[in-house]
Design an enzyme around this catalytic site. Structure first.
Site, PDB file in Angstrom:
ATOM      1  N   SER A  60       0.857  -1.329   0.012  1.00 54.68           N
ATOM      2  CA  SER A  60      -0.089  -0.074   0.115  1.00 54.68           C
ATOM      3  C   SER A  60       0.928   1.352  -0.042  1.00 54.68           C
ATOM      4  O   SER A  60       2.094   1.229   0.508  1.00 54.68           O
ATOM      5  CB  SER A  60      -0.777  -0.106   1.248  1.00 54.68           C
ATOM      6  OG  SER A  60      -1.370   1.391   1.507  1.00 54.68           O
ATOM      7  N   TYR A  84      -2.040  -0.442  11.028  1.00 52.15           N
ATOM      8  CA  TYR A  84      -2.064  -0.942   9.839  1.00 52.15           C
ATOM      9  C   TYR A  84      -1.039  -0.743   8.939  1.00 52.15           C
ATOM     10  O   TYR A  84      -0.516  -1.687   8.019  1.00 52.15           O
ATOM     11  CB  TYR A  84      -3.421  -0.378   9.096  1.00 52.15           C
ATOM     12  CG  TYR A  84      -3.543  -0.810   7.537  1.00 52.15           C
ATOM     13  CD1 TYR A  84      -3.689  -1.914   7.051  1.00 52.15           C
ATOM     14  CD2 TYR A  84      -3.477   0.537   6.576  1.00 52.15           C
ATOM     15  CE1 TYR A  84      -3.822  -2.064   5.661  1.00 52.15           C
ATOM     16  CE2 TYR A  84      -3.528   0.102   5.194  1.00 52.15           C
ATOM     17  CZ  TYR A  84      -3.550  -1.171   4.603  1.00 52.15           C
ATOM     18  OH  TYR A  84      -3.586  -1.114   3.560  1.00 52.15           O
ATOM     19  N   LYS A  88       1.875  -3.276   6.982  1.00 51.90           N
ATOM     20  CA  LYS A  88       2.162  -3.364   5.787  1.00 51.90           C
ATOM     21  C   LYS A  88       3.866  -3.184   5.672  1.00 51.90           C
ATOM     22  O   LYS A  88       4.499  -3.863   4.836  1.00 51.90           O
ATOM     23  CB  LYS A  88       1.647  -2.426   4.766  1.00 51.90           C
ATOM     24  CG  LYS A  88       0.185  -2.738   4.689  1.00 51.90           C
ATOM     25  CD  LYS A  88       0.141  -3.751   3.625  1.00 51.90           C
ATOM     26  CE  LYS A  88      -1.329  -4.045   3.157  1.00 51.90           C
ATOM     27  NZ  LYS A  88      -1.588  -5.274   2.439  1.00 51.90           N
TER      28      LYS A  88
END
Length: 281
Positions: A60, A84, A88
């Site tokens: 991302s 989050y 990643k």
């Protein structure tokens, strides 16, 4: 997972799985680290055990953190400001480490920008659970009359219309990017671990997206400007040259296509996959 790999011989793995809501990750960090990071550890262990070393990972643009300039190239400094985002980034670090440790690994990290839209048939689309965390499904629900209005977080940013700018990419372009990435990891035995942006290279503001949706759906999207949301970056869009060079890939769909396909999905399945099926058809 071990049973699955024992029953089939896989040439490569596309790793899409993971929790992805920034706000939820702040409330449930352990669940995010367990599912996203620990799940990837198990996947890598299983792949190695069964001699499968080719992987395409759904990363991302959140790994770039709070950027101050655009377009974003793959060599920008990496940072993360939510559980989050850190899952990643930690996964990316792990993939880089395993690729250094063993040259058999071929790993492509695809850094998505903002995927939107639906399959042009209108039969496959996004089905958010609860209140949507992303702009386009929220716009869709307002256009369908399922929500009263859209809240636009901040109208006083240093952008042409005062709202945040993002790089929206059609899910069909995203799918084609994965096909190209799989071809690369299967064919290129010198791959190592490489990160590539998947975006259009064009920025669209929140108000521009609302206008585009209204123009391409014929529906109205009432909205209200509210206070800024903590953690939002002003403007984010991708540099796409590396994807064009390494993958031979370039986005084909524009914002109008994204809105038309999203609305087609919304009209056919206003309740997503919970929409009752007409068995007479």
């Amino acid at each position: 997972m071990d049973k699955l790999f024992s029953e089939e011989k896989f040439d490569a793995v596309i790793h899409f799985a993971g929790f992805k809501a920034v706000g939820e990750s702040v409330e449930k960090p352990l669940e995010y680290y367990d599912n996203n990071f620990c799940g990837s550890v198990i996947l890598l262990e299983t792949m190695r055990k069964h001699n499968c070393y080719s992987l395409v990972f759904s990363s991302s643009c959140t790994v770039y953190g709070m950027v101050e300039k655009t377009p974003i190239t793959e060599d920008f400094a990496l940072a993360a400001y939510s559980p989050y985002g850190r899952t990643k980034l930690f996964q990316e670090d792990m993939f880089r480490d395993v690729a250094v440790s063993d040259p058999k690994w071929r790993i492509m990290l695809l850094r998505y920008f903002n995927p939107v839209g639906a399959h042009p048939s209108g039969d496959i689309g996004e089905h958010p659970v609860g209140i949507p965390n992303n702009l386009m499904p929220y716009i869709q629900q307002v256009a369908l009359g399922q929500r009263e209005f859209l809240r636009v977080f901040g109208g006083d940013y240093a952008t042409p219309d005062g709202t945040c700018i993002r790089d929206y990419i059609h899910v069909m372009d995203l799918a084609e990017g994965h096909v190209s990435a799989v071809q690369q990891v299967v064919d290129n035995d010198k791959m190592g671990c490489k990160a590539v942006n998947l975006g259009t290279g064009r920025g669209t503001s929140v108000l521009e997206m609302i206008k585009a949706f209204e123009e391409n759906s014929g529906a109205k999207v009432p909205y209200r400007i509210v206070d800024r949301r903590a953690g939002d970056t002003v403007a984010v869009w991708a540099a796409t040259e590396l994807a064009e060079r390494e993958l031979g890939w370039k986005a084909k769909y524009d914002v109008a296509d994204m809105c038309r396909d999203q609305w087609r999905w919304a009209q056919k399945y206003p309740k997503g996959y919970d929409t009752p099926v007409d068995k007479k058809k």
